[in-house]
Design a protein around this motif. Structure first.
Motif, PDB file in Angstrom:
ATOM      1  N   GLN A  26       5.395  -4.762   0.505  1.00  0.00           N
ATOM      2  CA  GLN A  26       6.007  -3.792   0.059  1.00  0.00           C
ATOM      3  C   GLN A  26       6.637  -4.103  -0.621  1.00  0.00           C
ATOM      4  OE1 GLN A  26       5.275  -0.306   0.784  1.00  0.00           O
ATOM      5  NE2 GLN A  26       7.151   0.171  -0.359  1.00  0.00           N
ATOM      6  N   SER A  27       7.060  -5.491  -0.706  1.00  0.00           N
ATOM      7  CA  SER A  27       8.140  -5.954  -1.856  1.00  0.00           C
ATOM      8  C   SER A  27       8.006  -6.248  -3.869  1.00  0.00           C
ATOM      9  CB  SER A  27       8.974  -6.911  -1.002  1.00  0.00           C
ATOM     10  OG  SER A  27       9.320  -8.550  -2.151  1.00  0.00           O
ATOM     11  N   VAL A  28       7.013  -6.637  -3.102  1.00  0.00           N
ATOM     12  CA  VAL A  28       5.934  -6.207  -4.708  1.00  0.00           C
ATOM     13  C   VAL A  28       6.116  -4.671  -4.695  1.00  0.00           C
ATOM     14  CG1 VAL A  28       4.104  -6.793  -6.047  1.00  0.00           C
ATOM     15  CG2 VAL A  28       4.874  -8.728  -4.133  1.00  0.00           C
ATOM     16  N   ILE A  29       5.952  -4.359  -3.993  1.00  0.00           N
ATOM     17  CA  ILE A  29       5.655  -2.595  -4.861  1.00  0.00           C
ATOM     18  C   ILE A  29       6.797  -2.486  -4.734  1.00  0.00           C
ATOM     19  CG2 ILE A  29       4.517  -0.938  -3.536  1.00  0.00           C
ATOM     20  CD1 ILE A  29       3.393  -1.466  -1.797  1.00  0.00           C
ATOM     21  N   ASP A  30       7.953  -2.799  -4.012  1.00  0.00           N
ATOM     22  CA  ASP A  30       9.361  -1.420  -4.904  1.00  0.00           C
ATOM     23  C   ASP A  30       9.784  -2.836  -6.226  1.00  0.00           C
ATOM     24  OD1 ASP A  30       9.247  -0.515  -2.283  1.00  0.00           O
ATOM     25  OD2 ASP A  30      10.896  -1.567  -1.205  1.00  0.00           O
ATOM     26  N   VAL A  31       9.085  -3.690  -6.376  1.00  0.00           N
ATOM     27  CA  VAL A  31       9.408  -4.529  -7.620  1.00  0.00           C
ATOM     28  C   VAL A  31       9.097  -4.162  -8.803  1.00  0.00           C
ATOM     29  CG1 VAL A  31      10.603  -6.700  -8.746  1.00  0.00           C
ATOM     30  CG2 VAL A  31      10.708  -5.993  -6.425  1.00  0.00           C
ATOM     31  N   VAL A  32       7.564  -3.839  -8.172  1.00  0.00           N
ATOM     32  CA  VAL A  32       7.174  -4.075  -9.558  1.00  0.00           C
ATOM     33  C   VAL A  32       6.191  -3.035  -9.806  1.00  0.00           C
ATOM     34  CG1 VAL A  32       4.799  -4.905 -10.485  1.00  0.00           C
ATOM     35  CG2 VAL A  32       5.677  -6.559  -8.937  1.00  0.00           C
ATOM     36  N   PHE A  33       6.307  -1.610  -9.290  1.00  0.00           N
ATOM     37  CA  PHE A  33       4.854  -0.556  -9.306  1.00  0.00           C
ATOM     38  C   PHE A  33       6.525   0.169  -9.433  1.00  0.00           C
ATOM     39  CE2 PHE A  33       1.681  -2.279  -7.269  1.00  0.00           C
ATOM     40  CZ  PHE A  33       0.923  -2.272  -8.128  1.00  0.00           C
ATOM     41  N   LEU A  34       6.101   0.757 -11.303  1.00  0.00           N
ATOM     42  CA  LEU A  34       7.465   2.628 -11.641  1.00  0.00           C
ATOM     43  C   LEU A  34       7.105   3.070  -9.703  1.00  0.00           C
ATOM     44  CD1 LEU A  34       5.576   3.331 -14.661  1.00  0.00           C
ATOM     45  CD2 LEU A  34       8.127   2.361 -14.162  1.00  0.00           C
ATOM     46  N   PRO A  35       8.425   3.762  -9.712  1.00  0.00           N
ATOM     47  CA  PRO A  35       8.833   4.150  -8.818  1.00  0.00           C
ATOM     48  C   PRO A  35       7.424   5.495  -7.993  1.00  0.00           C
ATOM     49  CG  PRO A  35      10.977   4.058  -9.746  1.00  0.00           C
ATOM     50  CD  PRO A  35       9.447   3.954 -11.060  1.00  0.00           C
ATOM     51  N   GLU A  36       7.310   6.077  -9.113  1.00  0.00           N
ATOM     52  CA  GLU A  36       6.533   7.733  -8.533  1.00  0.00           C
ATOM     53  C   GLU A  36       4.889   7.556  -8.683  1.00  0.00           C
ATOM     54  OE1 GLU A  36       6.403   6.868 -12.976  1.00  0.00           O
ATOM     55  OE2 GLU A  36       8.328   7.018 -12.447  1.00  0.00           O
ATOM     56  N   LEU A  37       5.049   5.784  -8.115  1.00  0.00           N
ATOM     57  CA  LEU A  37       3.498   5.149  -8.216  1.00  0.00           C
ATOM     58  C   LEU A  37       3.280   4.103  -7.264  1.00  0.00           C
ATOM     59  CD1 LEU A  37       2.532   4.356 -11.653  1.00  0.00           C
ATOM     60  CD2 LEU A  37       1.523   5.972 -10.584  1.00  0.00           C
ATOM     61  N   ARG A  38       4.602   4.017  -5.999  1.00  0.00           N
ATOM     62  CA  ARG A  38       4.723   3.523  -5.172  1.00  0.00           C
ATOM     63  C   ARG A  38       4.603   4.418  -3.358  1.00  0.00           C
ATOM     64  NH1 ARG A  38      11.158   1.410  -6.592  1.00  0.00           N
ATOM     65  NH2 ARG A  38      10.389   0.372  -8.637  1.00  0.00           N
ATOM     66  N   GLY A  39       4.306   5.271  -3.730  1.00  0.00           N
ATOM     67  CA  GLY A  39       3.713   5.970  -2.436  1.00  0.00           C
ATOM     68  C   GLY A  39       2.289   5.119  -1.659  1.00  0.00           C
ATOM     69  N   GLY A  40       2.106   5.779  -0.694  1.00  0.00           N
ATOM     70  CA  GLY A  40       0.321   5.820   0.077  1.00  0.00           C
ATOM     71  C   GLY A  40       0.471   4.729   0.414  1.00  0.00           C
ATOM     72  N   LYS A  41      -0.677   5.206   1.789  1.00  0.00           N
ATOM     73  CA  LYS A  41      -1.002   4.279   3.211  1.00  0.00           C
ATOM     74  C   LYS A  41      -1.497   2.512   2.483  1.00  0.00           C
ATOM     75  CE  LYS A  41      -0.364   5.393   7.092  1.00  0.00           C
ATOM     76  NZ  LYS A  41      -0.495   6.220   8.346  1.00  0.00           N
ATOM     77  N   LEU A  42      -2.746   3.037   1.521  1.00  0.00           N
ATOM     78  CA  LEU A  42      -3.244   1.546   1.259  1.00  0.00           C
ATOM     79  C   LEU A  42      -3.234   0.885   0.605  1.00  0.00           C
ATOM     80  CD1 LEU A  42      -6.533   4.177   0.481  1.00  0.00           C
ATOM     81  CD2 LEU A  42      -5.465   2.307   2.936  1.00  0.00           C
ATOM     82  N   LEU A  43      -1.882   1.472  -0.209  1.00  0.00           N
ATOM     83  CA  LEU A  43      -1.026   0.542  -0.710  1.00  0.00           C
ATOM     84  C   LEU A  43      -0.747  -1.091  -0.538  1.00  0.00           C
ATOM     85  CD1 LEU A  43      -0.656   0.042  -4.273  1.00  0.00           C
ATOM     86  CD2 LEU A  43       1.431   1.087  -4.139  1.00  0.00           C
ATOM     87  N   PRO A  44       0.556  -1.408   0.504  1.00  0.00           N
ATOM     88  CA  PRO A  44       0.624  -2.035   0.709  1.00  0.00           C
ATOM     89  C   PRO A  44      -0.704  -2.616   1.247  1.00  0.00           C
ATOM     90  CG  PRO A  44       2.004  -0.053   1.575  1.00  0.00           C
ATOM     91  CD  PRO A  44       0.618   0.141   1.489  1.00  0.00           C
ATOM     92  N   PHE A  45      -1.424  -2.507   1.798  1.00  0.00           N
ATOM     93  CA  PHE A  45      -2.737  -3.155   2.290  1.00  0.00           C
ATOM     94  C   PHE A  45      -4.011  -3.714   0.836  1.00  0.00           C
ATOM     95  CE2 PHE A  45      -7.299  -2.808   2.132  1.00  0.00           C
ATOM     96  CZ  PHE A  45      -7.860  -3.619   3.648  1.00  0.00           C
ATOM     97  N   ALA A  46      -4.157  -2.874  -0.554  1.00  0.00           N
ATOM     98  CA  ALA A  46      -4.662  -3.195  -1.723  1.00  0.00           C
ATOM     99  C   ALA A  46      -3.686  -4.630  -2.430  1.00  0.00           C
ATOM    100  CB  ALA A  46      -4.184  -2.615  -2.172  1.00  0.00           C
ATOM    101  N   ILE A  47      -2.156  -4.137  -1.996  1.00  0.00           N
ATOM    102  CA  ILE A  47      -1.268  -5.213  -2.345  1.00  0.00           C
ATOM    103  C   ILE A  47      -1.160  -7.192  -1.301  1.00  0.00           C
ATOM    104  CG2 ILE A  47       1.052  -6.337  -3.204  1.00  0.00           C
ATOM    105  CD1 ILE A  47       0.337  -4.437  -5.263  1.00  0.00           C
ATOM    106  N   ALA A  48      -1.932  -6.796  -0.252  1.00  0.00           N
ATOM    107  CA  ALA A  48      -1.910  -7.378   0.640  1.00  0.00           C
ATOM    108  C   ALA A  48      -3.348  -7.789  -0.105  1.00  0.00           C
ATOM    109  CB  ALA A  48      -1.599  -8.006   1.823  1.00  0.00           C
ATOM    110  N   CYS A  49      -4.672  -7.629  -0.088  1.00  0.00           N
ATOM    111  CA  CYS A  49      -5.446  -7.485  -0.121  1.00  0.00           C
ATOM    112  C   CYS A  49      -5.548  -8.867  -1.725  1.00  0.00           C
ATOM    113  CB  CYS A  49      -6.033  -7.114  -0.667  1.00  0.00           C
ATOM    114  SG  CYS A  49      -7.098  -6.018   1.464  1.00  0.00           S
ATOM    115  N   PHE A  50      -4.934  -7.966  -2.717  1.00  0.00           N
ATOM    116  CA  PHE A  50      -4.522  -8.438  -3.909  1.00  0.00           C
ATOM    117  C   PHE A  50      -4.404 -10.216  -4.086  1.00  0.00           C
ATOM    118  CE2 PHE A  50      -2.632  -9.858  -7.457  1.00  0.00           C
ATOM    119  CZ  PHE A  50      -2.549 -10.039  -8.378  1.00  0.00           C
TER     120      PHE A  50
END
Length: 122
Positions: A26-50
């Protein structure tokens, strides 16, 4: 500095950025992604997989035996990632300017690949 040391430095880029993504997606998402693209339940999972994939790449970089060809091919393989970073920062914006931390990591690894290539050719 030996070729093995250079490999450890390459691995450290993967461990630092990948570890961040695994441990604090979630920290990566909050810092790296534009605000309008930070939603979604799968994004933290995808970032952790990455991040987990990056950690595996770090293990390979740390424990494989690199030859001059390995350093050369690895460096060449990094080049498309600069296009990716540029495209998704400036052309089709997905990342904030902090997303360019990935490009910095790639630039460090590219420079290290050059050093390793020179060292192993000597």
């Amino acid at each position: 500095m030996t070729a093995r040391h250079i490999q450890y430095f390459i691995a450290s880029v993967f461990f630092i950025l990948g570890g961040w993504a695994v441990l604090a997606p979630q920290s990566v998402i909050d810092v790296v992604f534009l605000p309008e693209l930070r939603g979604g339940k799968l994004l933290p999972f995808a970032i952790a997989c990455f991040g987990a994939q990056a950690m595996i790449s770090g293990l390979f970089a740390a424990f494989a035996r690199f030859t001059s060809t390995t350093f050369l091919v690895y460096g060449i393989a990094l080049l498309p990632f600069f296009v990716f970073n540029w495209w998704f920062t400036f052309v089709e914006p997905v990342f904030t300017m902090f997303g360019l931390l990935d490009a910095v990591g790639n630039a460090i690894m590219l420079w290290l690949c050059y050093l390793g290539w020179k060292k192993t050719r000597a």
